[in-house]
Design a protein around this motif. Structure first.
Motif, PDB file in Angstrom:
ATOM      1  N   VAL A 100       0.876  -1.173   0.000  1.00 40.30           N
ATOM      2  CA  VAL A 100       0.000   0.000   0.000  1.00 40.30           C
ATOM      3  C   VAL A 100       0.915   1.226   0.000  1.00 40.30           C
ATOM      4  O   VAL A 100       1.770   1.380   0.888  1.00 40.30           O
ATOM      5  CB  VAL A 100      -0.922   0.013   1.223  1.00 40.30           C
ATOM      6  N   SER A 101       0.735   2.095  -0.993  1.00 36.37           N
ATOM      7  CA  SER A 101       1.666   3.202  -1.202  1.00 36.37           C
ATOM      8  C   SER A 101       0.951   4.546  -1.211  1.00 36.37           C
ATOM      9  O   SER A 101      -0.235   4.635  -1.545  1.00 36.37           O
ATOM     10  CB  SER A 101       2.404   3.043  -2.541  1.00 36.37           C
ATOM     11  N   TYR A 102       1.707   5.555  -0.838  1.00 33.93           N
ATOM     12  CA  TYR A 102       1.260   6.944  -0.973  1.00 33.93           C
ATOM     13  C   TYR A 102       2.094   7.583  -2.073  1.00 33.93           C
ATOM     14  O   TYR A 102       3.333   7.528  -2.049  1.00 33.93           O
ATOM     15  CB  TYR A 102       1.438   7.685   0.344  1.00 33.93           C
ATOM     16  N   LEU A 103       1.425   8.168  -3.077  1.00 38.36           N
ATOM     17  CA  LEU A 103       2.090   8.843  -4.186  1.00 38.36           C
ATOM     18  C   LEU A 103       1.989  10.353  -3.998  1.00 38.36           C
ATOM     19  O   LEU A 103       0.916  10.869  -3.675  1.00 38.36           O
ATOM     20  CB  LEU A 103       1.437   8.469  -5.524  1.00 38.36           C
ATOM     21  N   TRP A 104       3.096  11.029  -4.204  1.00 39.38           N
ATOM     22  CA  TRP A 104       3.051  12.487  -4.165  1.00 39.38           C
ATOM     23  C   TRP A 104       4.135  13.051  -5.087  1.00 39.38           C
ATOM     24  O   TRP A 104       5.094  12.381  -5.437  1.00 39.38           O
ATOM     25  CB  TRP A 104       3.251  12.980  -2.728  1.00 39.38           C
ATOM     26  N   GLY A 105       3.941  14.294  -5.476  1.00 37.44           N
ATOM     27  CA  GLY A 105       4.909  14.955  -6.335  1.00 37.44           C
ATOM     28  C   GLY A 105       4.238  15.988  -7.206  1.00 37.44           C
ATOM     29  O   GLY A 105       3.018  16.180  -7.165  1.00 37.44           O
ATOM     30  N   ASP A 106       5.028  16.654  -8.005  1.00 39.62           N
ATOM     31  CA  ASP A 106       4.486  17.652  -8.927  1.00 39.62           C
ATOM     32  C   ASP A 106       5.401  17.748 -10.139  1.00 39.62           C
ATOM     33  O   ASP A 106       6.498  17.189 -10.169  1.00 39.62           O
ATOM     34  CB  ASP A 106       4.329  19.013  -8.249  1.00 39.62           C
TER      35      ASP A 106
END
Length: 416
Positions: free
Chosen positions: A162-168
């Motif tokens: 189970v992963s959390y994705l973040w970025g821009d």
């Protein structure tokens, strides 16, 4: 064309879609060019199939970190330019939590964006007017995960990450002319991602005899829309007024990740030879992507269903170690090699993007000193060629270095 390097990647192809897809593999996988869906390692964190966590040694705590450096050669119209960069790739850890249950967690990249180049030419054949389009971009998506693997029957394991994705990301196409009185039009694309990712895995081990066993590995990734609102700002500048005119567009939940499926086999002989094959499928073709275009005479920024293609990747490779428990140093060294072929996941001006061919070779070198003889230094070299008809050709040579610390944390000491 001029090219400048950026962190993580220096490929002009990272201007498309979500960027250049990360290998998402650790040091020991990279020696086999990313192979590993069927691998069950007690002394390595194999996070590409979470079912493998159940094979971790009950006495050990594993900590793995890796970095890479690369040199890329770009060729277009018989002209060649080189760029280089380095990047800190991943940090992961794992240990056995309960009997037949392993745990892993870590951080790694999902996509990378980094490019800066320009194209100049005469405007409509007029040699008194030269236009320049400058393309630049940076950013990417990062992933932090927590995973469990459980062997619920002898030889049969399941797992989940189970992963959390973040970025821009920020991308720009800036238009300019040699005549300072010409009207210019520039576009700026931005987006911020905060979402989740779920990957499931399973492995089945069948022993033919005491010297030969076959492992089947399967993975499934849930595709869904990301919590992101991509934005496009179009800036028109009229030199006669010196006032820029900005029009902004946005598409709510305009980005998505695909459903994925992976299948792999690994054959192990006498715990010396480990040979495998992996197939990975990413269903990008059913995903829409926001595109700035003109409908009639009206500019619009809207989702297009003709931007992505389904991606297929096949990898073969293996590892040889004469005797992992030998007192002879060279008998404990792991020799690895692998090769892959992958199709593109996006289109460039309506045609398929670059196909990718890659090969790698590497070593797993045991670290032996007075207090540790279980840690491994993984070093590999990889060559990647990306090519499409009429587009830029890329040849990348990459060095991957990963260090797996294997500490005996959970031993029960006895005092006499």
């Amino acid at each position: 064309m001029s090219v400048f390097a950026q962190s993580g990647t220096n490929s002009p192809y990272s201007q498309y879609g979500l960027g250049v897809l990360s290998d998402q593999t650790s040091g020991f996988n990279r020696g086999m060019n990313g192979l590993g869906l069927g691998f069950r390692e007690s002394n390595q964190v194999n996070f590409i199939n979470p079912a493998s966590y159940s094979s971790m040694d009950s006495l050990m705590f594993l900590f793995d970190a890796g970095l890479s450096g690369q040199i890329t050669s770009f060729t277009e119209n018989e002209k060649t330019l080189n760029a280089n960069n380095a990047d800190f790739e991943y940090v992961v850890a794992g240990f056995r939590a309960f009997k037949h249950v392993g745990v892993s967690f870590g951080i790694l990249p999902y996509t990378n964006i980094g490019y800066n180049y320009s194209v100049s030419d005469y405007l409509d054949g007029d040699r008194n007017m030269v236009y320049t389009n400058s393309y630049s971009g940076s950013g990417g998506i990062h992933q932090v995960y927590f995973g469990l693997g459980w062997e619920f029957l002898k030889g049969m394991s399941v797992g989940a990450n189970v992963s959390y994705l973040w970025g821009d990301y920020e991308r720009a196409v800036i238009n300019s002319y040699s005549d300072s009185w010409a009207k210019t039009l520039s576009k700026y694309y931005t987006a911020t991602v905060n979402s989740y990712k779920i990957d499931l895995g399973a492995q089945y081990v069948h022993a033919f005899d005491k010297n030969n066993e076959l492992t089947l590995g399967v993975t499934y990734g849930l595709g869904h829309k990301l919590n992101a609102t991509p934005r496009c700002d179009v800036v028109s500048t009229d030199p006669s007024t010196s006032t820029p005119d900005t029009t902004s567009y946005s598409v709510k939940k305009g980005l998505a990740i695909p459903t994925t499926l992976g299948v792999g086999l690994m054959w192990k002989h006498k715990n010396q030879w480990k040979l495998g094959i992996d197939y990975n499928y990413q269903k990008w073709g059913s995903i829409e992507y926001p595109v700035y275009t003109t409908v009639g005479n009206t500019p619009v920024y809207q989702l297009s269903d003709d931007y992505y293609d389904d991606r297929h990747k096949i990898t073969v490779g293996g590892e040889f170690c004469k005797n992992a428990y030998s007192r002879n140093f060279f008998n404990r060294v792991r020799f690895r090699a692998g090769a892959s072929y992958a199709t593109p996941y996006y289109k460039v001006n309506g045609q398929d993007g670059p196909k990718e061919i890659s090969v790698s070779a590497g070593f797993g070198i045991p670290i032996m000193n007075g207090y540790n003889n279980r840690s491994i230094l993984n070093i590999s070299g990889q060559w990647v060629r990306s090519e499409a008809t009429g587009l830029i050709k890329e040849n990348t040579f990459r060095i991957n270095i990963g260090l797996t610390f294997n500490e005996r944390w959970f031993m029960k000491w006895k005092v006499e």
